[in-house]
Motif scaffolding. Structure first.
Motif, PDB file in Angstrom:
ATOM      1  N   THR A  51     -37.784  68.067  48.720  1.00  0.00           N
ATOM      2  CA  THR A  51     -37.483  67.434  50.017  1.00  0.00           C
ATOM      3  C   THR A  51     -37.489  65.904  49.988  1.00  0.00           C
ATOM      4  O   THR A  51     -37.240  65.284  51.014  1.00  0.00           O
ATOM      5  N   ALA A  52     -37.782  65.295  48.846  1.00  0.00           N
ATOM      6  CA  ALA A  52     -37.851  63.822  48.824  1.00  0.00           C
ATOM      7  C   ALA A  52     -36.448  63.233  48.917  1.00  0.00           C
ATOM      8  O   ALA A  52     -35.522  63.691  48.251  1.00  0.00           O
ATOM      9  N   ASP A  53     -36.281  62.220  49.774  1.00  0.00           N
ATOM     10  CA  ASP A  53     -34.987  61.549  49.902  1.00  0.00           C
ATOM     11  C   ASP A  53     -34.769  60.569  48.754  1.00  0.00           C
ATOM     12  O   ASP A  53     -33.660  60.367  48.317  1.00  0.00           O
ATOM     13  N   TYR A  54     -35.872  59.949  48.322  1.00  0.00           N
ATOM     14  CA  TYR A  54     -35.768  58.974  47.229  1.00  0.00           C
ATOM     15  C   TYR A  54     -36.921  59.145  46.254  1.00  0.00           C
ATOM     16  O   TYR A  54     -38.060  59.351  46.674  1.00  0.00           O
TER      17      TYR A  54
ATOM     18  N   TYR B  84     -29.330  65.239  38.052  1.00  0.00           N
ATOM     19  CA  TYR B  84     -29.468  64.831  39.453  1.00  0.00           C
ATOM     20  C   TYR B  84     -28.128  64.297  39.956  1.00  0.00           C
ATOM     21  O   TYR B  84     -27.424  63.598  39.245  1.00  0.00           O
ATOM     22  N   LYS B  85     -27.817  64.644  41.189  1.00  0.00           N
ATOM     23  CA  LYS B  85     -26.519  64.299  41.752  1.00  0.00           C
ATOM     24  C   LYS B  85     -26.375  62.794  41.979  1.00  0.00           C
ATOM     25  O   LYS B  85     -25.338  62.214  41.682  1.00  0.00           O
ATOM     26  N   HIS B  86     -27.401  62.181  42.511  1.00  0.00           N
ATOM     27  CA  HIS B  86     -27.319  60.747  42.821  1.00  0.00           C
ATOM     28  C   HIS B  86     -28.381  59.976  42.049  1.00  0.00           C
ATOM     29  O   HIS B  86     -29.571  60.125  42.335  1.00  0.00           O
TER      30      HIS B  86
ATOM     31  N   LEU C  92     -38.760  61.120  35.995  1.00  0.00           N
ATOM     32  CA  LEU C  92     -38.521  62.527  35.650  1.00  0.00           C
ATOM     33  C   LEU C  92     -39.702  63.416  36.024  1.00  0.00           C
ATOM     34  O   LEU C  92     -39.534  64.571  36.397  1.00  0.00           O
ATOM     35  N   ARG C  93     -40.914  62.860  35.914  1.00  0.00           N
ATOM     36  CA  ARG C  93     -42.114  63.645  36.226  1.00  0.00           C
ATOM     37  C   ARG C  93     -42.033  64.214  37.652  1.00  0.00           C
ATOM     38  O   ARG C  93     -42.532  65.279  37.937  1.00  0.00           O
ATOM     39  N   TRP C  94     -41.399  63.463  38.558  1.00  0.00           N
ATOM     40  CA  TRP C  94     -41.353  63.863  39.963  1.00  0.00           C
ATOM     41  C   TRP C  94     -40.008  64.466  40.365  1.00  0.00           C
ATOM     42  O   TRP C  94     -39.761  64.717  41.541  1.00  0.00           O
ATOM     43  N   GLY C  95     -39.138  64.682  39.364  1.00  0.00           N
ATOM     44  CA  GLY C  95     -37.770  65.126  39.632  1.00  0.00           C
ATOM     45  C   GLY C  95     -37.655  66.341  40.530  1.00  0.00           C
ATOM     46  O   GLY C  95     -36.766  66.427  41.377  1.00  0.00           O
ATOM     47  N   SER C  96     -38.548  67.301  40.385  1.00  0.00           N
ATOM     48  CA  SER C  96     -38.409  68.526  41.174  1.00  0.00           C
ATOM     49  C   SER C  96     -38.772  68.317  42.645  1.00  0.00           C
ATOM     50  O   SER C  96     -38.594  69.200  43.469  1.00  0.00           O
ATOM     51  N   PHE C  97     -39.271  67.115  42.973  1.00  0.00           N
ATOM     52  CA  PHE C  97     -39.548  66.828  44.382  1.00  0.00           C
ATOM     53  C   PHE C  97     -38.298  66.325  45.116  1.00  0.00           C
ATOM     54  O   PHE C  97     -38.252  66.293  46.335  1.00  0.00           O
ATOM     55  N   LEU C  98     -37.285  65.914  44.345  1.00  0.00           N
ATOM     56  CA  LEU C  98     -36.077  65.353  44.963  1.00  0.00           C
ATOM     57  C   LEU C  98     -35.265  66.455  45.641  1.00  0.00           C
ATOM     58  O   LEU C  98     -35.107  67.546  45.103  1.00  0.00           O
ATOM     59  N   LYS C  99     -34.759  66.155  46.835  1.00  0.00           N
ATOM     60  CA  LYS C  99     -33.883  67.155  47.441  1.00  0.00           C
ATOM     61  C   LYS C  99     -32.492  67.064  46.811  1.00  0.00           C
ATOM     62  O   LYS C  99     -32.163  66.050  46.170  1.00  0.00           O
ATOM     63  N   GLN C 100     -31.689  68.084  46.993  1.00  0.00           N
ATOM     64  CA  GLN C 100     -30.413  68.158  46.284  1.00  0.00           C
ATOM     65  C   GLN C 100     -29.560  66.913  46.520  1.00  0.00           C
ATOM     66  O   GLN C 100     -28.919  66.411  45.608  1.00  0.00           O
TER      67      GLN C 100
END
Lengths: 582, 196
Positions: free
Chosen positions: B69-72, B117-119, B82-90
């Motif tokens: 769900t993280a926006d940024y 990651y898309k963006h 990268l450690r926090w990558g899975s927190f990023l929303k699509q």
């Protein structure tokens, strides 16, 4: 006005507003900032005590003498203070007394994740659990009212995410704190906890708890947020915020600001409304057990974990079985905390590690990191002060099943003042020939360089007596011949000293003295070291020191000039003379 | 009611994660948002991974960000991003500082992972900070890139910086922040969006 405050800062603000004047604590993550924040308010007396038991007793004395007092500690600190904690319910208060227990679910910086709410029911005192910074401030004020109204200490329980999260707090900036104190009546027999008095007090406490329970049922922060009756969630503390995050206003919530004594009428009212009840609480099934004891059907620890911290996704998954799409994680190397470059501990551990026949009992502080890769010099870490007493026990086993080992204890200056002195006294008195290394870095470093009795400065910045560790050690009976004071960045001296100590047949103390790197100015060090890659044979002796300035780049060892503090320990361990001053 | 915006700032101890988190959250308060910040103090200060979570909007409950769900995600280096990558929303955005990771443990091993990651915006934070005269200012370059991505104007943040950064560091820091904002604008224009 409003300000962004850490929960701990808000607690300090609330205590100040409540006319709390006397604060005594020992630092411990995540509680430390409460005392640091309150110490700068006008007209309060705040001190660092040597340990939590002393701190709670100071606060107890202050409240009985008629002034509102506060003591704050981390969850395991409450264990140290458990004796006065339990007895203070019997003793009663005069002015209000609040004890803050900052728990650490998830074990961010502790030895365990005990849930200290259970202390409240065990010690029979009311328990308040704030859910946000704003409530930290508001509920502390209420805690003092409750304490005085019911003549009892109040346990105020936060967790890491309440204490260390920041949120907006509204407060009145120019609030005139109402200075009212209670009178002290001399010779009031209630304060002498003799058996005859304590028996009477116990009866009174039980009756008092029923009164507090009635209050708990009407307490405004024990509140039902009515919504759809399909799902009802009972929660407290930070878990409330996670529940609201996941469900918003779509479920009914019973939010417990005061979960002991348990608001039974409120719970019945909620149970009559909600069809399916979940209990969402971090740690032990504290609320859940109360509900189930009343015969209220609910689901709690069947789906909500006891271990670790909660967060919105755990709650969402447990109750709705839904989760968000996530990018697949990438496995990256962990970067655990390490000892600072230039830290004196690196030299001492390097010298001790050369002896495979030394058992090393560690203690609580930065030097606990000496147990991790690549230093790996420590065998045990239990709790504050345990290094010396555990070393004593381990050394005693050598009389029965000799392993040919010598036991060394490693304890920091502040930890020694906290609870190492009695262990040392025991070793001397009972003639147990252990070696005690006191790692004196002139600071309480791990929690952020607080003052302690050895630093000659108090919390509020005034100068004080410098309590000399060598004087204490000698006073406790260590013979002058069995005491060495060294600078651990001098490796040759340190190695000789460790060798001498190892062969001592009497209790022996090494004071390893080198000021904490974090106390030094940020100015560039006067010298730095570099590795001559022509003569370096990559033996890795220097990398085994655990210095964070030493790195491997393109398969060659190098010293990062940005990180090097010029301590020269690596130069002293290099057998090939490849490390030189830059 | 506008939805909450969630940001993770990740780096290692001593690189200024906590300092920019403080500036960011105080600036958001000044703009009138409800703000919650989660940090962990204690052993994390000893050179290990350090991160902070910042959430703002009309009304914020949880100080913790939910996975996915993280926006940024603002990575002060590639590893911590990268450690926090899975927190990023699509649809979320990674802002990654191209830090000099020359140690053998990291070098050349993780750069390829960002294509998932898309963006992604790469920021020459370390290089820019060096140009502005202080290599330790990469944190402010990253903050600048984030503020630009969030669509904020410089003026508010200049005053926040003046309030919360020590006077002797202000000039360098503010310059770094401005350079970070510009960097994000340029990066946005030439960005490739990875098709997933």
């Amino acid at each position: 006005m409003k300000a962004l405050m850490m929960g701990n800062e808000a607690i300090a603000r609330g205590a100040y507003e409540a006319n709390c004047k006397i604060i005594s604590s020992y630092p411990g993550t995540p509680s430390t900032e409460i005392v640091e924040s309150i110490s700068v308010y006008e007209g309060v007396y705040a001190e660092w005590a040597p340990n939590e038991k002393v701190a709670l007793e100071v606060a107890a004395g202050a409240c009985i003498a008629g002034i509102r007092s506060l003591t704050t500690m981390k969850h395991v600190g409450v264990n140290v203070a458990a004796d006065p904690l339990f007895n203070m319910t019997y003793e009663g208060v005069n002015a209000g007394l609040v004890i803050v227990s900052a728990d650490d679910p998830g074990i961010h910086s502790s030895q365990n994740e005990q849930d200290n709410r259970i202390y409240a029911s065990h010690a029979k005192m009311p328990l308040l659990e704030p859910t946000s910074s704003q409530e930290c401030k508001d509920m502390i004020v209420e805690a003092y009212e409750i304490s005085e109204r019911f003549n009892t200490p109040v346990l105020f329980r936060t967790t890491t995410r309440v204490s260390h999260s920041k949120g907006i707090v509204h407060f009145q900036e120019d609030l005139a704190v109402e200075e009212k104190f209670r009178t002290y009546k001399k010779n009031k027999l209630d304060r002498l906890l003799l058996p005859a008095i304590s028996r009477k007090r116990h009866l009174e406490i039980e009756a008092n708890l029923l009164d507090i329970q009635a209050y708990s049922n009407s307490y405004p922060l024990n509140v039902i947020e009515y919504s759809s009756p399909e799902i009802g969630i009972v929660t407290s503390g930070i878990s409330y915020q996670y529940v609201k995050e996941v469900f918003g206003d779509t479920v009914s919530v019973l939010k417990l600001g005061m979960s002991y004594p348990f608001p039974d009428e409120k719970a019945k009212e909620f149970a009559a409304w909600a069809k399916t009840i979940y209990v969402v609480e971090e740690g032990e099934p504290f609320i859940e057990t109360s509900l189930k004891a009343m015969g209220i059907a609910c689901t709690g620890k069947e789906i909500i974990p006891v271990c670790g911290e909660l967060n919105p996704e755990i709650i969402r998954k447990a109750i709705t079985r839904e989760e968000f799409d996530c990018y697949e994680g990438v496995q990256v190397p962990p970067r655990p905390p390490r000892l600072c470059a230039g830290c004196g501990y690196l030299g001492l551990y390097s010298a001790v590690k050369q002896h495979r026949d030394i058992i090393a009992a560690g203690d609580i502080g930065c030097y606990t990191l000496g147990g991790t890769e690549p230093i790996k010099a420590l065998d045990t870490v239990l709790c504050m002060g345990a290094s010396i007493s555990m070393a004593t026990g381990m050394q005693r086993t050598q009389d029965f099943k000799p392993m040919g080992k010598k036991v060394f204890a490693f304890i920091g200056d502040s930890t020694f003042f906290h609870s190492g002195m009695t262990g040392l006294l025991n070793a001397v008195y009972n003639k147990t020939p252990i070696v005690i290394c006191i790692l004196d870095n002139r600071s309480t470093s791990m929690t952020g360089n607080q003052e302690n009795p050895g630093t000659g400065r108090t919390l509020q910045g005034s100068t004080s007596e410098v309590i000399r560790i060598e004087d204490i050690v000698l006073a406790l009976g260590i013979k002058p011949d069995n005491l060495r004071i060294l600078d651990p960045t001098n490796l040759q001296e340190t190695q000789q000293c460790v060798d001498t100590a190892k062969h001592s047949t009497e209790p022996f103390v090494i004071i390893s003295r080198h000021p904490c790197e974090l106390l030094k100015s940020k100015a560039e060090p006067t010298k730095k070291y570099i590795i001559d890659n022509v003569t370096c044979v990559n033996c890795k002796k220097c990398t085994m020191l655990g210095c964070s300035a030493i790195k491997i780049v393109d398969r060659q060892i190098m010293i990062d000039p940005l990180d090097c503090k010029g301590c020269s320990i690596c130069q002293q361990v290099c057998p090939y003379d490849s490390i030189k001053e830059a | 009611m506008t939805a909450a915006t969630s940001i993770i700032l990740a780096g290692v101890g001593g690189k200024g994660v906590i300092t920019v988190t403080n500036v960011l959250s105080q600036g958001l308060v000044a703009l009138g948002y409800d703000v919650k910040v989660s940090e962990v103090h204690g052993m994390s200060q000893r050179g290990g991974s350090v991160h902070a979570q910042v959430r703002f909007g009309d009304k914020i409950y949880s100080p913790l960000i939910e996975m996915g769900t993280a926006d940024y995600i603002v990575g002060f280096d590639q590893i911590e991003a990268l450690r926090w990558g899975s927190f990023l929303k699509q649809e979320g955005r990674m802002l990654v500082n191209l830090a000099e990771l020359n140690e053998d443990t990291y070098k050349g091993k993780y750069e390829d992972n960002f294509s998932r990651y898309k963006h992604v915006t790469y920021v020459e934070g370390t290089a820019i900070a060096k140009e502005t005269g202080n290599v330790r200012n990469e944190n402010f370059v990253m903050l600048g890139a984030l503020l630009q991505a969030l669509g904020f104007e410089f003026d508010v943040w200049k005053s926040t910086m003046e309030k919360y950064i020590k006077k002797q560091y202000q000039e360098d820091s503010i310059l770094s922040l401005l350079r970070g904002m510009r960097e994000q604008r340029v990066a946005r224009e030439k960005e490739t969006v990875y098709e997933l």
